[in-house]
Design an enzyme around this catalytic site. Structure first.
Site, PDB file in Angstrom:
ATOM      1  N   HIS A 178       0.848  -1.193   0.000  1.00  0.00           N
ATOM      2  CA  HIS A 178       0.000   0.000   0.000  1.00  0.00           C
ATOM      3  C   HIS A 178       0.883   1.242   0.000  1.00  0.00           C
ATOM      4  CE1 HIS A 178      -3.277  -2.777   1.705  1.00  0.00           C
ATOM      5  NE2 HIS A 178      -3.505  -2.543   0.424  1.00  0.00           N
ATOM      6  N   ALA A 179       0.661   2.065  -1.016  1.00  0.00           N
ATOM      7  CA  ALA A 179       1.600   3.141  -1.320  1.00  0.00           C
ATOM      8  C   ALA A 179       1.837   4.106  -0.158  1.00  0.00           C
ATOM      9  CB  ALA A 179       1.097   3.895  -2.552  1.00  0.00           C
ATOM     10  N   ARG A 180       0.770   4.446   0.572  1.00  0.00           N
ATOM     11  CA  ARG A 180       0.901   5.493   1.585  1.00  0.00           C
ATOM     12  C   ARG A 180       1.525   5.013   2.887  1.00  0.00           C
ATOM     13  NH1 ARG A 180      -5.578   6.344   2.418  1.00  0.00           N
ATOM     14  NH2 ARG A 180      -6.104   4.319   3.290  1.00  0.00           N
ATOM     15  N   GLU A 181       1.771   3.709   3.022  1.00  0.00           N
ATOM     16  CA  GLU A 181       2.301   3.156   4.270  1.00  0.00           C
ATOM     17  C   GLU A 181       3.827   3.240   4.240  1.00  0.00           C
ATOM     18  OE1 GLU A 181       0.299  -0.677   4.300  1.00  0.00           O
ATOM     19  OE2 GLU A 181      -1.663   0.275   4.269  1.00  0.00           O
ATOM     20  N   ARG A 236      -3.311   4.688  -2.100  1.00  0.00           N
ATOM     21  CA  ARG A 236      -3.124   3.346  -1.535  1.00  0.00           C
ATOM     22  C   ARG A 236      -2.894   2.292  -2.619  1.00  0.00           C
ATOM     23  NH1 ARG A 236      -5.444  -0.193   2.657  1.00  0.00           N
ATOM     24  NH2 ARG A 236      -6.567  -1.939   1.755  1.00  0.00           N
ATOM     25  N   ASN A 253      -3.615  -5.791  -2.185  1.00  0.00           N
ATOM     26  CA  ASN A 253      -3.863  -6.791  -1.141  1.00  0.00           C
ATOM     27  C   ASN A 253      -5.311  -7.290  -1.119  1.00  0.00           C
ATOM     28  OD1 ASN A 253      -2.446  -8.384   0.678  1.00  0.00           O
ATOM     29  ND2 ASN A 253      -3.204  -7.220   2.452  1.00  0.00           N
ATOM     30  N   HIS A 306       2.859  -4.006   6.475  1.00  0.00           N
ATOM     31  CA  HIS A 306       1.933  -2.893   6.261  1.00  0.00           C
ATOM     32  C   HIS A 306       2.008  -1.945   7.460  1.00  0.00           C
ATOM     33  CE1 HIS A 306      -0.695  -4.581   2.908  1.00  0.00           C
ATOM     34  NE2 HIS A 306       0.032  -5.641   3.229  1.00  0.00           N
ATOM     35  N   SER A 307       1.232  -0.868   7.409  1.00  0.00           N
ATOM     36  CA  SER A 307       0.998  -0.038   8.589  1.00  0.00           C
ATOM     37  C   SER A 307      -0.401   0.551   8.424  1.00  0.00           C
ATOM     38  CB  SER A 307       2.040   1.081   8.701  1.00  0.00           C
ATOM     39  OG  SER A 307       1.753   2.156   7.801  1.00  0.00           O
ATOM     40  N   TYR A 358     -10.145  -7.514  10.521  1.00  0.00           N
ATOM     41  CA  TYR A 358     -11.451  -7.626   9.863  1.00  0.00           C
ATOM     42  C   TYR A 358     -11.353  -8.662   8.755  1.00  0.00           C
ATOM     43  CZ  TYR A 358      -8.789  -3.940   7.454  1.00  0.00           C
ATOM     44  OH  TYR A 358      -7.788  -3.204   6.886  1.00  0.00           O
ATOM     45  N   GLU A 380       1.267  -5.144  10.838  1.00  0.00           N
ATOM     46  CA  GLU A 380       0.791  -3.764  10.768  1.00  0.00           C
ATOM     47  C   GLU A 380       1.656  -2.992  11.751  1.00  0.00           C
ATOM     48  OE1 GLU A 380      -1.489  -2.416   8.884  1.00  0.00           O
ATOM     49  OE2 GLU A 380      -2.784  -4.046   8.218  1.00  0.00           O
TER      50      GLU A 380
HETATM   51  N1  ARG Z   1      -4.595  -3.723   6.574  1.00  0.00           N
HETATM   52  C1  ARG Z   1      -4.348  -4.891   5.763  1.00  0.00           C
HETATM   53  C2  ARG Z   1      -5.238  -4.821   4.546  1.00  0.00           C
HETATM   54  O1  ARG Z   1      -6.350  -4.424   4.679  1.00  0.00           O
HETATM   55  C3  ARG Z   1      -4.592  -6.139   6.544  1.00  0.00           C
HETATM   56  C4  ARG Z   1      -4.298  -7.376   5.785  1.00  0.00           C
HETATM   57  C5  ARG Z   1      -4.645  -8.606   6.564  1.00  0.00           C
HETATM   58  N2  ARG Z   1      -4.682  -9.734   5.675  1.00  0.00           N
HETATM   59  C6  ARG Z   1      -5.682  -9.950   4.785  1.00  0.00           C
HETATM   60  N3  ARG Z   1      -5.576 -10.977   3.992  1.00  0.00           N
HETATM   61  N4  ARG Z   1      -6.737  -9.174   4.733  1.00  0.00           N
HETATM   62  O2  ARG Z   1      -4.853  -5.102   3.456  1.00  0.00           O
HETATM   63 ZN    ZN Z   2      -1.626  -1.938   4.019  1.00  0.00          ZN
END
Ligand code: ARG
Ligand code: ZN
Length: 418
Positions: A178-181, A236, A253, A306-307, A358, A380
């Site tokens: 994710h670009a902004r992280e 992102r 992702n 990630h963050s 989530y 994260e």
């Molecule tokens: N913040 C990450 C995302 O939303 C969490 C990733 C957790 N793993 C997943 N497969 N969703 O991409």
């Molecule tokens: Zn991320």
């Protein structure tokens, strides 16, 4: 621009936030017929409410639940109106960042960027020059290859870190999905720095590098990363053009073949969690997946950085069902987190993605796991929202140091058990 943290107490409160968010995505004319909001007083500011709410945690309004907080950015034209509406709504909220522009200026110690620094955010050209250099300076320990190219044609460089040997097990680590992280690519650079500085000096690192190879992808979403430096700091997704839409990009992702686009992902190209036209539609996801598929016999662990939120996650995120290796993964995560926390007291939560953060399908961690990479983790990194994506450069060092302890814990476990 402001960043708000709102904690809905009920589904009615969630609905209120959804109303704000929907207006932010609905052109004026459609919004008027779409919703009757006299009591919300959104109506009078509607024309200015176009594409203005940007969800930070969770990544989309669909994942907001009562009792869990939501962080979102409101663009300057609506920031004060959003604040007024929240006050009126009686939903508990805080202003996390009162002036995002000012926070972004403060995030970087100075704007003059000529040389690479491990304690600064480096742009892509600087990272690419650094990776060429560190490979050249450390023959026999670091080598650089290219696993593909991005949508806009940039090379995807991969570093292999480890002493040469036969039949070595490997660990794949990527940053910058994710670009902004921004703290994520900073970690990948730090990881390689620690390896070259500690090899032959620190016995644990020497042992790890003698017996394992680490594949490090410093920036996966290179086009997005460049875009956060040139045009939109809060971007992102990737930068690919979408058919039948003027909106750009896919969430890398959400683009993997793991319950693809079933939950916690959007099929709308304009959304920040857009899953793409098909699994691996993004050339960057495909390059990564192809590399792992080609090296499945050696790759024993997959770690993606990630963050923000301070969490260590493992499969599954596409469903609540427990992974076959749940108990072991949970124990590894527990050990990794306690190693991390021991350094500066930074608190992390850990567990399966679905219950810990989530449900969100199409993630690289779930895909890697189902493809046969047992030790699959998503980090994260810092923080929990005080700065969010604008984490100041002064926190790069402690963040990387503590994270390194967790990654080394995982690596040791892999060395001894895989
Ligand atoms: N913040 C990450 C995302 O939303 C969490 C990733 C957790 N793993 C997943 N497969 N969703 O991409
Ligand atoms: Zn991320």
């Amino acid at each position: 621009e402001k960043v708000f943290r709102v904690t809905p107490q009920s589904y009615k409160d969630v609905e209120f936030i959804r109303t704000l968010a929907n207006y932010a995505k609905t052109p004026f004319s459609k919004a008027r017929t779409f919703h009757d909001s006299k009591d919300l007083e959104v109506e009078k500011i509607l024309p200015r409410f176009y594409l203005c709410l940007d969800f930070w945690v969770p990544d989309t309004i669909d994942l907001v639940e009562p009792g869990k907080h939501v962080d979102f950015r409101a663009e300057s034209q609506v920031a004060f109106d959003v604040q007024a509406l929240l006050q009126q709504s009686k939903i508990p909220f805080e202003i996390m960042i009162d002036d995002l522009e000012e926070a972004l200026v403060k995030q970087r110690d100075s704007n003059i960027r000529a040389v690479h620094s491990y304690e600064k955010y480096n742009d892509l050209d600087t990272i690419n020059a650094w990776s060429a250099n560190i490979a050249a300076q450390n023959p026999g320990l670091v080598s650089r290859s290219q696993i593909g190219s991005s949508y806009e044609g940039r090379p995807l460089y991969l570093l292999k870190v480890g002493k040469s040997g036969s039949n070595k097990k490997a660990i794949f680590i990527d940053c910058g999905f994710h670009a902004r992280e921004w703290v994520s690519p900073a970690f990948c650079q730090w990881f390689v720095k620690d390896a070259v500085e500690s090899y032959g000096v620190n016995s644990q690192v020497t042992n790890l590098l003698n017996n394992l190879d680490f594949y490090v992808l410093p920036v996966m979403n290179v086009d997005g990363y460049v875009y956060t430096w040139s045009s939109n700091r809060m971007w992102r997704k990737t930068r690919s053009v979408n058919k039948n839409s003027s909106c750009i990009g896919t969430d890398p992702n959400r683009n993997f073949n793991a319950g693809w686009c079933t939950v916690g992902a959007s099929s709308r190209a304009c959304d920040d969690t857009y899953c793409g036209a098909s699994p691996e539609s993004e050339i960057e996801s495909k390059a990564l997946a192809n590399f792992i598929r080609s090296n499945l016999s050696s790759i024993k662990a997959y770690v993606t950085i990630h963050s923000y939120s301070q969490m260590l996650l493992f499969p599954y995120s596409y469903s609540y069902s427990l992974a076959k290796d749940h108990t072991e993964l949970n124990n590894v995560a527990k050990g990794a987190v306690s190693a991390l926390t021991a350094l500066y007291g930074t608190k992390y939560t850990y567990g399966p993605g679905g219950t810990t953060i989530y449900l969100a399908a199409g993630g690289s961690d779930d895909w890697a796991y189902d493809t046969g990479v047992k030790y699959s983790f998503t980090f994260e990194l810092r923080d929990t929202g005080r700065y969010g994506f604008t984490l100041p450069e002064s926190q790069i060092k402690p963040t990387c140091e503590e994270t390194l302890l967790a990654v080394k814990y995982i690596a040791n476990h892999v060395l001894n058990n895989a």
